[in-house]
Design a protein around this motif. Sequence first.
Motif, PDB file in Angstrom:
ATOM      1  N   VAL A  53      34.024  22.807  11.348  1.00 24.28           N
ATOM      2  CA  VAL A  53      34.973  22.614  10.236  1.00 24.28           C
ATOM      3  C   VAL A  53      36.138  23.585  10.438  1.00 24.28           C
ATOM      4  O   VAL A  53      36.263  24.577   9.733  1.00 24.28           O
ATOM      5  CB  VAL A  53      34.306  22.839   8.862  1.00 24.28           C
ATOM      6  CG1 VAL A  53      35.218  22.328   7.731  1.00 24.28           C
ATOM      7  CG2 VAL A  53      32.945  22.173   8.773  1.00 24.28           C
ATOM      8  N   PRO A  54      37.000  23.318  11.427  1.00 24.45           N
ATOM      9  CA  PRO A  54      38.058  24.273  11.796  1.00 24.45           C
ATOM     10  C   PRO A  54      39.045  24.576  10.669  1.00 24.45           C
ATOM     11  O   PRO A  54      39.675  25.636  10.669  1.00 24.45           O
ATOM     12  CB  PRO A  54      38.757  23.601  12.983  1.00 24.45           C
ATOM     13  CG  PRO A  54      38.363  22.160  12.915  1.00 24.45           C
ATOM     14  CD  PRO A  54      37.006  22.134  12.296  1.00 24.45           C
ATOM     15  N   ARG A  55      39.178  23.670   9.696  1.00 22.71           N
ATOM     16  CA  ARG A  55      40.103  23.899   8.588  1.00 22.71           C
ATOM     17  C   ARG A  55      39.408  24.421   7.341  1.00 22.71           C
ATOM     18  O   ARG A  55      39.968  24.408   6.249  1.00 22.71           O
ATOM     19  CB  ARG A  55      40.850  22.594   8.269  1.00 22.71           C
ATOM     20  CG  ARG A  55      41.759  22.141   9.405  1.00 22.71           C
ATOM     21  CD  ARG A  55      42.525  20.887   9.049  1.00 22.71           C
ATOM     22  NE  ARG A  55      43.374  20.457  10.144  1.00 22.71           N
ATOM     23  CZ  ARG A  55      44.117  19.363  10.131  1.00 22.71           C
ATOM     24  NH1 ARG A  55      44.108  18.585   9.047  1.00 22.71           N
ATOM     25  NH2 ARG A  55      44.855  19.033  11.168  1.00 22.71           N
ATOM     26  N   PHE A  56      38.213  24.886   7.507  1.00 24.12           N
ATOM     27  CA  PHE A  56      37.456  25.461   6.396  1.00 24.12           C
ATOM     28  C   PHE A  56      38.181  26.703   5.874  1.00 24.12           C
ATOM     29  O   PHE A  56      38.658  27.526   6.647  1.00 24.12           O
ATOM     30  CB  PHE A  56      36.058  25.835   6.887  1.00 24.12           C
ATOM     31  CG  PHE A  56      35.104  26.258   5.813  1.00 24.12           C
ATOM     32  CD1 PHE A  56      34.818  25.412   4.753  1.00 24.12           C
ATOM     33  CD2 PHE A  56      34.494  27.497   5.856  1.00 24.12           C
ATOM     34  CE1 PHE A  56      33.916  25.786   3.771  1.00 24.12           C
ATOM     35  CE2 PHE A  56      33.594  27.886   4.890  1.00 24.12           C
ATOM     36  CZ  PHE A  56      33.307  27.026   3.831  1.00 24.12           C
ATOM     37  N   THR A  57      38.271  26.835   4.561  1.00 25.95           N
ATOM     38  CA  THR A  57      39.017  27.953   3.967  1.00 25.95           C
ATOM     39  C   THR A  57      38.097  28.912   3.232  1.00 25.95           C
ATOM     40  O   THR A  57      36.981  28.555   2.824  1.00 25.95           O
ATOM     41  CB  THR A  57      40.072  27.440   2.970  1.00 25.95           C
ATOM     42  OG1 THR A  57      39.406  26.835   1.843  1.00 25.95           O
ATOM     43  CG2 THR A  57      40.996  26.410   3.625  1.00 25.95           C
ATOM     44  N   ARG A  58      38.596  30.124   3.022  1.00 23.25           N
ATOM     45  CA  ARG A  58      37.842  31.120   2.258  1.00 23.25           C
ATOM     46  C   ARG A  58      37.647  30.637   0.821  1.00 23.25           C
ATOM     47  O   ARG A  58      36.610  30.893   0.206  1.00 23.25           O
ATOM     48  CB  ARG A  58      38.594  32.459   2.275  1.00 23.25           C
ATOM     49  CG  ARG A  58      38.652  33.116   3.647  1.00 23.25           C
ATOM     50  CD  ARG A  58      39.568  34.333   3.627  1.00 23.25           C
ATOM     51  NE  ARG A  58      38.983  35.446   2.894  1.00 23.25           N
ATOM     52  CZ  ARG A  58      38.267  36.422   3.438  1.00 23.25           C
ATOM     53  NH1 ARG A  58      38.011  36.405   4.742  1.00 23.25           N
ATOM     54  NH2 ARG A  58      37.786  37.414   2.712  1.00 23.25           N
TER      55      ARG A  58
END
Length: 355
Positions: A53-58
């Motif tokens: 999930v490379p676009r996973f955010t904090r």
Amino acid sequence: MNNYLQAIILNAIEKFQGERSIFAIYHMLQGKKSSQTIQDAHLFGLTNIFGTVPRFTREQLIQNIRLFIELKLIDATGNDDVYMISEQGRKALKAYFIKCPLPTSLNGWKYQSITQDFWRRLTLLIQTISHIVHNERSFYPIQQNQQIQEFVKGFLSTNRQNRELIAQHLYEELVTLLELQRELNRDIFVLKITGVNRIGLTFEQIGKRKEVDEWYVQFIFLETLHHMLMEISTVSDYPLLASLIVDWKNGGNLHMTQSTQMTLNYIQAGKTISEIAEIRRLKANTIEDHLVEIVLSDKSFSIQDYVSNEAENQIITVIKELKTRKLKAIKGAVDNDQISFFQIRLVLAKIGDRG
């Protein structure tokens, strides 16, 4: 739990057993190429989700953690941002995975670096070939990335045989690969394909059609691609598909950073850690980080030049007794003051998630 991504996150918390903060999950899903994240992926058995999930955010992570706390799926440990899965969470996760199991062929660590390009090249090639064989030369390419378009143009220029023959061989290779997959995997893959008079569906659209969570669709799709890449890269029965990843196969060890690869070259030339550090003008502990990364990437790499058999056995015994991967705990328990944190890290890297 509302979606499959939450199950993935909760599963990672269970695997960490309170030994890593929640932000280690953030780095894991993003595929951060740091020594710590790479080591964690192997030590805790999370190579499957690495970089998936490379676009996973904090923000996504924090929102889900708050939900887990509210639902009493996790418990605080007393350390900032460190949680343990609760008994209630363990039961909920087990029930969820019975319904939607973890994809067994998922291997983000090994294949995620090529997965996106492979799919982009493949889907544009399928679209292009399908239009050509139907005598429709004008179409809007599904992939707008110029490098992807140039790659497909180069592929067609290199493979100059009859386009219908290419289409037939490509179809046969894909069918053979898909027959190795479950029905759901096959259906999702086919629904994603764009060709003449059809546009590939989004994960959300497929989820609604198949009546499953869209995050589950995404992970099943990744599993399908990873399984294909495994077969293509190890079996010689897929020459057309193999040509779509030839640059990846010829690119050396893509699991190592460029800096680590350079360190490996010096090691193979017989240089010591201190000599490499001096040559490269880096700190010795940076070279040690590289060595740990090398062992993680290549289990056949010998650590005997850095850890004696006796010390290695002592470390392994403590790891098994304490059932922990915490460096300080292991260091405090080994009955040998000469054993360093670096040597412990090397042994942990060598045994991976088997310890």
